[in-house]
Enzyme design. Sequence first.
Site, short mmCIF file in Angstrom:
data_model
loop_
_atom_site.label_atom_id
_atom_site.label_comp_id
_atom_site.label_asym_id
_atom_site.label_seq_id
_atom_site.Cartn_x
_atom_site.Cartn_y
_atom_site.Cartn_z
N TYR A 1 120.18 -44.40 64.36
CA TYR A 1 118.76 -44.17 64.04
C TYR A 1 118.37 -44.64 62.64
O TYR A 1 117.56 -44.01 61.97
CB TYR A 1 118.40 -42.68 64.24
N ARG B 1 115.27 -41.60 57.93
CA ARG B 1 115.67 -40.25 58.36
C ARG B 1 115.47 -39.17 57.29
O ARG B 1 114.98 -38.09 57.60
CB ARG B 1 117.09 -40.25 58.91
N CYS C 1 106.92 -47.79 47.88
CA CYS C 1 105.85 -47.10 47.17
C CYS C 1 105.47 -45.78 47.83
O CYS C 1 104.37 -45.61 48.36
CB CYS C 1 104.63 -48.00 47.08
N GLU C 2 106.39 -44.85 47.82
CA GLU C 2 106.19 -43.49 48.32
C GLU C 2 107.08 -42.57 47.50
O GLU C 2 108.27 -42.87 47.33
CB GLU C 2 106.68 -43.37 49.78
N GLU D 1 125.08 -38.98 78.05
CA GLU D 1 124.35 -40.04 77.33
C GLU D 1 124.46 -39.90 75.82
O GLU D 1 123.47 -39.63 75.14
CB GLU D 1 122.86 -39.96 77.69
N PRO D 2 125.64 -40.11 75.25
CA PRO D 2 125.77 -40.02 73.80
C PRO D 2 125.15 -41.23 73.11
O PRO D 2 125.32 -42.36 73.56
CB PRO D 2 127.29 -40.01 73.58
N GLY D 3 124.40 -40.99 72.06
CA GLY D 3 123.88 -42.09 71.24
C GLY D 3 124.51 -41.98 69.87
O GLY D 3 125.48 -42.68 69.54
N ARG D 4 124.00 -41.04 69.08
CA ARG D 4 124.47 -40.81 67.72
C ARG D 4 125.99 -40.70 67.63
O ARG D 4 126.60 -41.30 66.75
CB ARG D 4 123.85 -39.49 67.23
N TYR E 1 112.92 -36.37 58.59
CA TYR E 1 113.34 -35.00 58.89
C TYR E 1 114.43 -34.47 57.97
O TYR E 1 115.38 -33.84 58.43
CB TYR E 1 113.69 -34.79 60.37
C1 LIG Z 1 117.98 -39.80 72.44
C2 LIG Z 1 118.50 -39.47 73.78
C3 LIG Z 1 119.88 -39.39 73.99
C4 LIG Z 1 120.89 -39.53 72.88
O1 LIG Z 1 120.82 -38.52 71.95
P1 LIG Z 1 121.90 -38.46 70.76
O2 LIG Z 1 121.52 -37.27 69.98
O3 LIG Z 1 121.77 -39.72 69.99
O4 LIG Z 1 123.25 -38.33 71.42
C5 LIG Z 1 120.32 -39.16 75.28
N1 LIG Z 1 119.45 -39.01 76.31
C6 LIG Z 1 118.12 -39.07 76.14
C7 LIG Z 1 117.23 -38.91 77.30
C8 LIG Z 1 117.60 -39.30 74.88
O5 LIG Z 1 116.28 -39.35 74.72
#
Ligand SMILES: *Cc1c(COP(=O)(O)O)cnc(C)c1O
Length: 432
Positions: free
Chosen positions: A389, A329, A360-361, A289-292, A333
Amino acid sequence: MKLFGTMSVVDNMLEIGGVSMKTLKETYGTPLYIYDEVLLRETASLFVDSFKGKTLEGVVAYASKAFLSIAMAQLATQEGLAIDVASAGELFTVHKSGFDMSRVYFHGNNKLREELELAVELNCGVIVLDHRNEVSLLESVLQEKGATMNVLLRVNPGIDAHTHEYIKTTTLDSKFGESLFDPEIMNVIQSINDSVSLNFLGLHCHIGSQIFEQESFHKAADEILEFYKRVLDETGIRFTEVNLGGGFGVYYTKGDKPVTLDTFLPELMDHVETQVEALGLGIKRVIIEPGRSIVCNAGSTLYTVGSEKLTMSGKRYAYIDGGMSDNIRPALYQAEYEAGIANKMDQASNTDYCVAGKLCESGDVIINSVKLPHVERDDLLLVPSTGAYTYSMSSNYNKLTRPAVVFVRDGHHQLVVRRQSLNDLTQWDLNI
Ligand SMILES: *Cc1c(COP(=O)(O)O)cnc(C)c1O
C-alpha cells in the site's frame, strides 16, 4: 530498525539481497522502492505450502491492490498464487503479465458495467458479487456476450476485527457485502442460484486488515460455515467454495506481533476442514486473500536526506527527497514505521528525529519520532516494511515523479518499474 529477509550490514553499509544501498542509489536514484525478491518468494511459497488441506484444496489469492506491477503478477504466477483484483486497471495489468485469468477473483462494491464487460472478455475466473443489485447488471453483460460466470457473494459475517480483537455485531454499517443477518439473505442466495448465467460457488468474507488475533479468523470461518449449513438445510444449495479473505497482521514497529504463518495457516485450514466435516458440507476449496502479509516486509523505501532543521521548540527534522507522494499511509491513517541510516548502520541511534517529506503539507511526515545516528546531507535513509500500500497508493502530488521499483537478489538488481520522467508528468496535458 528490525532487519528482514536478506538485509545485512557490510562495512557500516546496509545491503539487501547482497546489493548495497549505495549501489542502488547510484544506479537508480532515490526515492526508490526496493523488494527483497528472496523474501518475497519465500513468503509467497510459505503461504502456498502451509495452506494445503488434507481433504480440501487451499488456494492463496494474492490481493494485488497491496502492490501490483507486471513483474509482481509474474512472480505470483511462478509461486503458484491466484490473484485478487478490484478494478479494470488491476484486471488489465494482471492480464498483460500473462497471468492465467481463470485464477483471478474480481472484487469491488461498485463494479462498473465496462469493468464487468472487460472481466467477461478476459475470461476472469470468478466475480465476487458485492451486493444483490450487482446481479442483474452482471446477468445483462453475460447475456449480451453469450457467456456464463462463476460467482461468489460477499457477505458480512458480523465479525468486526479492525482492532486487535474481534467484536461480534449484527449492525455493521460496512459499504461491503450483504449482511448475514438480513432477513432477505436466503432469497438473495436463492435468486443467484436460480440464475442461468451464474455458476454460484459460495460466499466470501473479509473481516478487516492488519489483524493479529488468530481467533478472529476462526470465528469468521465458524460464522460462515454455520451459515452454509443453514443454506443447505433451508434451500438445499450445496456451495463448493468458501473464501475467507485476507487481513493477516504484519510487523511495522515494536509491539506488532504478527501471526506465525507456518502454524497459523495449517491451523486455519484444519479448523475449516473439521467444521466442514462436522457440518456435512460439500465444500471442496478454501480460498484466502493475503495482500499486505505477502509483500509488506519484503519492500523498503530508500531516500536521500537533504537538510536538517532544529525548531525553536527543540524538534529536530530530517528532510527526505520523497514523502506522502510515495507513502501516504502515515498521513492517511497514522501508520508507523522504523527507519535507519543505511550508510551509518554501525553507529548508535541516539538522536530523535521527525522524518518529513518535501511536499507542501504539514502532514507530510513519514515518521514522527525515530532514533537515528546524527543525520547529514546525502545520508541514505531506509524505511523498511513499505512493501504494501505505498507504490499502489502513490501520487504525483506537487508533480513529483513516481519512484522506480527494483527487485534485488543474490547480488543482482533488476528494474521492474522505471522511474517517471518529467516528460511523463505532462504527457496527458493538452494545450488550450
Ligand atoms: C484488501 C483486501 C484483501 C487484502 O487485505 P490485506 O490486509 O492486505 O491482507 C483481501 N480481500 C479483500 C476483499 C480486500 O479488499
